[in-house]
Design a protein around this motif. Structure first.
Motif, PDB file in Angstrom:
ATOM      1  N   UNK A   3     120.515  32.675  21.324  1.00  0.00           N
ATOM      2  CA  UNK A   3     119.205  32.684  20.660  1.00  0.00           C
ATOM      3  C   UNK A   3     118.350  31.628  21.329  1.00  0.00           C
ATOM      4  N   UNK A   4     117.108  31.930  21.643  1.00  0.00           N
ATOM      5  CA  UNK A   4     116.369  33.185  21.426  1.00  0.00           C
ATOM      6  C   UNK A   4     116.577  34.179  22.570  1.00  0.00           C
ATOM      7  N   UNK A   5     116.198  35.434  22.315  1.00  0.00           N
ATOM      8  CA  UNK A   5     116.312  36.473  23.335  1.00  0.00           C
ATOM      9  C   UNK A   5     115.258  36.266  24.422  1.00  0.00           C
ATOM     10  N   UNK A  63     124.774  30.121  28.638  1.00  0.00           N
ATOM     11  CA  UNK A  63     125.483  29.272  27.686  1.00  0.00           C
ATOM     12  C   UNK A  63     124.718  29.108  26.370  1.00  0.00           C
ATOM     13  N   UNK A  64     123.480  29.600  26.320  1.00  0.00           N
ATOM     14  CA  UNK A  64     122.693  29.544  25.093  1.00  0.00           C
ATOM     15  C   UNK A  64     121.956  28.240  24.860  1.00  0.00           C
ATOM     16  N   UNK A  65     121.830  27.405  25.901  1.00  0.00           N
ATOM     17  CA  UNK A  65     121.148  26.114  25.726  1.00  0.00           C
ATOM     18  C   UNK A  65     119.750  26.093  26.323  1.00  0.00           C
ATOM     19  N   UNK A  66     119.379  27.131  27.070  1.00  0.00           N
ATOM     20  CA  UNK A  66     118.074  27.153  27.729  1.00  0.00           C
ATOM     21  C   UNK A  66     117.580  28.586  27.836  1.00  0.00           C
ATOM     22  N   UNK A  67     116.258  28.757  27.781  1.00  0.00           N
ATOM     23  CA  UNK A  67     115.617  30.038  28.080  1.00  0.00           C
ATOM     24  C   UNK A  67     114.493  29.752  29.068  1.00  0.00           C
ATOM     25  N   UNK A  68     114.721  29.993  30.375  1.00  0.00           N
ATOM     26  CA  UNK A  68     113.725  29.641  31.387  1.00  0.00           C
ATOM     27  C   UNK A  68     112.731  30.767  31.658  1.00  0.00           C
ATOM     28  N   UNK A  69     111.506  30.367  32.004  1.00  0.00           N
ATOM     29  CA  UNK A  69     110.431  31.303  32.316  1.00  0.00           C
ATOM     30  C   UNK A  69     109.821  30.962  33.672  1.00  0.00           C
ATOM     31  N   UNK A  70     109.423  31.982  34.402  1.00  0.00           N
ATOM     32  CA  UNK A  70     108.524  31.803  35.535  1.00  0.00           C
ATOM     33  C   UNK A  70     107.098  31.882  35.013  1.00  0.00           C
ATOM     34  N   UNK A 125     106.010  31.229  14.992  1.00  0.00           N
ATOM     35  CA  UNK A 125     105.668  32.459  14.281  1.00  0.00           C
ATOM     36  C   UNK A 125     106.746  33.532  14.372  1.00  0.00           C
ATOM     37  N   UNK A 126     107.495  33.562  15.482  1.00  0.00           N
ATOM     38  CA  UNK A 126     108.500  34.612  15.660  1.00  0.00           C
ATOM     39  C   UNK A 126     109.930  34.108  15.509  1.00  0.00           C
ATOM     40  N   UNK A 127     110.191  32.903  15.998  1.00  0.00           N
ATOM     41  CA  UNK A 127     111.546  32.357  15.914  1.00  0.00           C
ATOM     42  C   UNK A 127     111.757  31.507  14.668  1.00  0.00           C
TER      43      UNK A 127
END
Length: 201
Positions: A3-5, A63-70, A125-127
């Motif tokens: 989490x999060x997706x 591992x569920x510790x990060x959600x990276x974005x470009x 708002x979403x999470x």
């Protein structure tokens, strides 16, 4: 499931997409604008380190510790930087927005404000996050000013928190926005973006 997706977030001047190696060449080129890896008070990968840095972020995502974005500029469709949700706490529904860098050309534009607005909106708002953190080096005054302009408040300073890339000890400033503050911060950020748009030719 972590989490999060992964998700894509779209704004007027910039959009965020899940980070993949497909953006490697664009990011390796972007980091050369200002030779960002030479900043002593933060860690930004050099062009030669970019592949390993992307792979490290993707490993932390698994591992569920990060959600990276470009970070993608809407006018060119090219990557101009990277940002992440990190130190993810799924149980308490807290995230930190960090490990962010932008090529020099787009610094001090509306891109950072719009990125933060999208990330904060999704988080609250979403999470349904209860708080969003920001952390930076005590001597990274540009980053501290940018965080404070968002409306985040200083929680405290972690003394001798970690070692910087040059081996010196880092004092880390910890800021946060909590859920009850989000409506006011949201209005503030929308106002800031409107002012920038009004000044644009």
């Amino acid at each position: 499931m972590p989490w999060p997706d992964p998700i894509s977030l779209h704004g007027d001047t910039v959009f965020l997409e899940p980070l993949t190696l497909a953006r490697h060449d664009e990011l390796a080129e972007a980091v050369q604008d200002g030779e960002l890896w030479k900043l002593w008070y933060t860690f930004i990968p050099s062009p030669e380190q970019m592949k390993a840095d992307i792979e490290k972020r993707l490993d932390q995502q698994r591992k569920g510790t990060m959600l990276p974005f470009a970070v993608i500029a809407a006018d060119t469709g090219k990557a101009v930087g990277v940002t992440t949700y990190m130190n993810i706490d799924a149980n308490e529904r807290r995230v930190e927005i960090g490990s962010t860098w932008y090529r020099k050309q787009v610094q001090r534009t509306s891109i950072n404000t719009e990125c933060k607005l999208m990330l904060l909106t999704h988080a609250f708002d979403n999470l349904n996050c209860i708080a969003v953190e920001f952390r930076t080096h005590f001597f990274n005054h540009q980053s501290r000013r940018a965080i404070e302009r968002l409306g985040a408040k200083l929680d405290g300073v972690l003394r001798n928190h970690r070692r910087s890339s040059d081996g010196t000890l880092r004092d880390t400033c910890v800021y946060s926005i909590i859920a009850s503050e989000w409506p006011t911060v949201h209005s503030h950020l929308r106002h800031q973006l409107a002012l920038r748009s009004a000044k644009s030719p």
